[in-house]
Scaffold this motif. Structure first.
Motif, PDB file in Angstrom:
ATOM      1  N   PRO A 108       5.183  -5.191   2.150  1.00 35.94           N
ATOM      2  CA  PRO A 108       3.681  -6.033   1.689  1.00 35.94           C
ATOM      3  C   PRO A 108       2.981  -5.863   3.639  1.00 35.94           C
ATOM      4  CG  PRO A 108       5.357  -7.249   0.518  1.00 35.94           C
ATOM      5  CD  PRO A 108       6.118  -6.833   1.415  1.00 35.94           C
ATOM      6  N   VAL A 109       1.789  -5.534   3.303  1.00 35.91           N
ATOM      7  CA  VAL A 109       0.619  -5.217   4.309  1.00 35.91           C
ATOM      8  C   VAL A 109       0.806  -6.621   4.319  1.00 35.91           C
ATOM      9  CG1 VAL A 109       1.104  -2.979   4.469  1.00 35.91           C
ATOM     10  CG2 VAL A 109      -1.265  -4.227   2.859  1.00 35.91           C
ATOM     11  N   MET A 110      -0.063  -7.431   3.844  1.00 40.98           N
ATOM     12  CA  MET A 110      -0.780  -8.540   3.731  1.00 40.98           C
ATOM     13  C   MET A 110      -0.313  -9.866   2.093  1.00 40.98           C
ATOM     14  SD  MET A 110      -4.491  -7.507   3.239  1.00 40.98           S
ATOM     15  CE  MET A 110      -4.452  -6.133   3.827  1.00 40.98           C
ATOM     16  N   THR A 111      -1.220 -11.168   2.494  1.00 41.88           N
ATOM     17  CA  THR A 111      -0.956 -11.748   1.759  1.00 41.88           C
ATOM     18  C   THR A 111      -1.991 -12.211   1.208  1.00 41.88           C
ATOM     19  OG1 THR A 111      -0.144 -13.594   1.767  1.00 41.88           O
ATOM     20  CG2 THR A 111       1.307 -12.573   1.192  1.00 41.88           C
ATOM     21  N   ALA A 112      -2.794 -11.600   0.025  1.00 43.17           N
ATOM     22  CA  ALA A 112      -3.865 -12.220  -0.535  1.00 43.17           C
ATOM     23  C   ALA A 112      -4.300 -13.095  -1.962  1.00 43.17           C
ATOM     24  CB  ALA A 112      -5.005 -10.855  -1.399  1.00 43.17           C
ATOM     25  N   SER A 113      -5.067 -14.125  -2.339  1.00 40.66           N
ATOM     26  CA  SER A 113      -5.049 -15.421  -3.063  1.00 40.66           C
ATOM     27  C   SER A 113      -6.667 -14.817  -3.746  1.00 40.66           C
ATOM     28  CB  SER A 113      -4.868 -16.488  -2.908  1.00 40.66           C
ATOM     29  OG  SER A 113      -5.520 -16.981  -1.618  1.00 40.66           O
ATOM     30  N   ILE A 124       0.522  -1.173   0.261  1.00 42.31           N
ATOM     31  CA  ILE A 124       0.215  -0.075  -0.176  1.00 42.31           C
ATOM     32  C   ILE A 124       0.546   1.463   0.119  1.00 42.31           C
ATOM     33  CG2 ILE A 124      -1.424   1.202   1.474  1.00 42.31           C
ATOM     34  CD1 ILE A 124      -3.320  -0.971   2.116  1.00 42.31           C
ATOM     35  N   GLU A 125       0.990   1.741  -1.292  1.00 38.40           N
ATOM     36  CA  GLU A 125       0.844   3.743  -1.112  1.00 38.40           C
ATOM     37  C   GLU A 125       0.706   4.534   0.309  1.00 38.40           C
ATOM     38  OE1 GLU A 125       3.454   6.018  -2.756  1.00 38.40           O
ATOM     39  OE2 GLU A 125       3.015   4.605  -3.446  1.00 38.40           O
ATOM     40  N   LEU A 140      -8.149  -1.601   4.304  1.00 35.68           N
ATOM     41  CA  LEU A 140      -7.446  -1.514   6.102  1.00 35.68           C
ATOM     42  C   LEU A 140      -7.304   0.525   5.812  1.00 35.68           C
ATOM     43  CD1 LEU A 140      -4.733  -2.254   7.487  1.00 35.68           C
ATOM     44  CD2 LEU A 140      -3.047  -1.555   6.265  1.00 35.68           C
ATOM     45  N   GLU A 141      -7.378   0.384   6.983  1.00 36.88           N
ATOM     46  CA  GLU A 141      -7.723   2.096   7.640  1.00 36.88           C
ATOM     47  C   GLU A 141      -5.727   2.850   7.628  1.00 36.88           C
ATOM     48  OE1 GLU A 141     -11.021   4.049   9.144  1.00 36.88           O
ATOM     49  OE2 GLU A 141      -9.426   4.241  11.242  1.00 36.88           O
TER      50      GLU A 141
END
Length: 407
Positions: free
Chosen positions: A254-259, A77-78, A106-107
């Protein structure tokens, strides 16, 4: 004296008779090499026959498959304006949560990061008057969400701005404000029009003021900051792993991984077996905690660099517990590739022989041990058996009839 001699003769005679009997008995126990060989020789060869059976045959490919969610990606996320601390303030998902289009991922510093579907990353802040493929991608996403961005093209118009404001309102956040420069220009243009209207002979001055106001209004409206949208190739997606928590400061990681939200089983299969499989075939796979489930073959493609085929299977309906157990596991998959329609007459593969013209034959045996060669048509072969029917003009046979499989 005569009596004594007589007794001696009797004793000698008795001994002679006894010796003769012993000799005869011993002779009966002695076997010549020829007799021994004849007695230990194997019996005459007989045919080995088994009954013709009636059963259903299924030809299947069995392989191992890895279970995973499709297309895992790292979410970076930027962080927003240079120099500002990008602190995570809320909306932190958990592993297993689903990311949906139009929802907050995310916030950060009290502002949402909104998930949208698209291939082009967010590389600039968008505002009214801008043009480009990123504007077109945004308008397409807004349209999917049921928000009206006006004519879907590559121009960020007032309609686009109103649709963006509606997207924020839907998830409970205030729309981003206009930049101070644009707001100041809009106020100045309005003031110029008011002053020109008070003039007795405004003429060209009023026309210029109104043109300036039109240009300012075209640039006014809700913008879309670069830091408040995250594009994903496909949505919805499943969160695999979260690397931040509330209070963390975002960095270049990275803040998370998502598939992909859908699970897929991927099997590697050799050339011969892979050529039998087609999209739409049913597959049965073992569940890690016992039992089986079904799925559908969705893709059969060449396995890059290793030969064979890579087969993708989409599981059918699974419970959340089954999904959790299946994720990351390696399971056995069975894909039926051919079957008979119900029960048919079958014989072991060993019962088939080739005739002088290459025709297939079986050898039937009757109750007296007499055998008859019968030409047959061979159907599906599977599980060590072959489907057979008599060729035209050949005698009929049925389940229970004996067929020779060896000698």
């Amino acid at each position: 004296m005569g009596s004594s001699r007589k007794n001696t003769v009797l004793i000698v005679a008795s001994i002679a008779v006894l010796a003769l009997v012993v000799g005869l008995v011993a002779g009966m126990q002695i076997t010549s090499p020829a007799d021994a060989a004849s007695r230990t020789a194997p019996p005459d060869a007989t045919d080995v026959a088994v009954p013709v059976e009636r059963r259903a045959l299924v030809n299947q490919v069995v392989a191992r498959a890895d279970a995973s969610f499709e297309g895992a990606i790292d979410v970076l996320i930027e962080p927003g304006e240079a120099g500002a601390k990008a602190v995570v303030t809320g909306q932190v998902p958990e592993a297993g949560d689903q990311l949906n289009e139009g929802a907050a991922v995310l916030e950060v510093v009290g502002r949402p990061v909104i998930a949208l579907e698209g291939e082009l990353p967010m590389y600039r802040t968008l505002s009214p008057g801008m043009r480009g493929p990123d504007v077109l991608q945004l308008e397409q996403a807004l349209s999917r969400l049921g928000l009206n961005p006006g004519y879907i093209d590559n121009v960020y118009t007032g309609d686009t701005a109103r649709a963006v404001a509606g997207m924020y309102q839907r998830i409970g956040y205030a729309a981003p404000p206009m930049s101070p420069d644009i707001e100041a220009e809009l106020d100045a243009a309005r003031q110029a029009v008011r002053e020109a209207e008070r003039m007795e002979d405004a003429g060209d001055v009023l026309d210029e003021a109104r043109a300036r106001l039109g240009e300012a209004q075209a640039q006014a409206g809700t913008p879309l900051p670069i830091s408040e949208v995250q594009y994903f190739p496909t949505l919805p997606r499943r969160v695999d792993d979260v690397k931040v928590r509330r209070g963390d400061v975002l960095e270049s990681a990275p803040v998370m991984t998502a598939s992909g939200a859908d699970m897929v089983l991927t099997a590697r299969i050799n050339d011969v077996s892979g050529e039998l499989i087609a999209e739409g075939d049913e597959a049965i796979f073992d569940l890690p905690r016992g039992g089986t489930a079904t799925g559908t073959v969705t893709d059969v493609r060449d396995a890059s660099g290793s030969g064979g085929y890579e087969v993708s299977i989409e599981p059918g309906e699974l419970t959340p517990e089954q999904v959790d157990a299946l994720r990351g596991s390696n399971v056995r998959v069975t894909i039926p590739v051919a079957s008979t329609e119900g029960e048919v007459l079958v014989v072991p593969l060993a019962a088939l022989t080739a005739g002088p013209g290459g025709e297939s034959r079986i050898e039937l045996q009757d109750d007296d041990g007499v055998t008859t060669l019968v030409r047959v048509n061979v159907g599906l072969s599977a599980q060590g058996f072959a489907e057979v029917t008599p060729a035209e003009g050949e005698p009929r046979f049925d389940a229970g009839d004996l067929v020779v499989v060896g000698r």
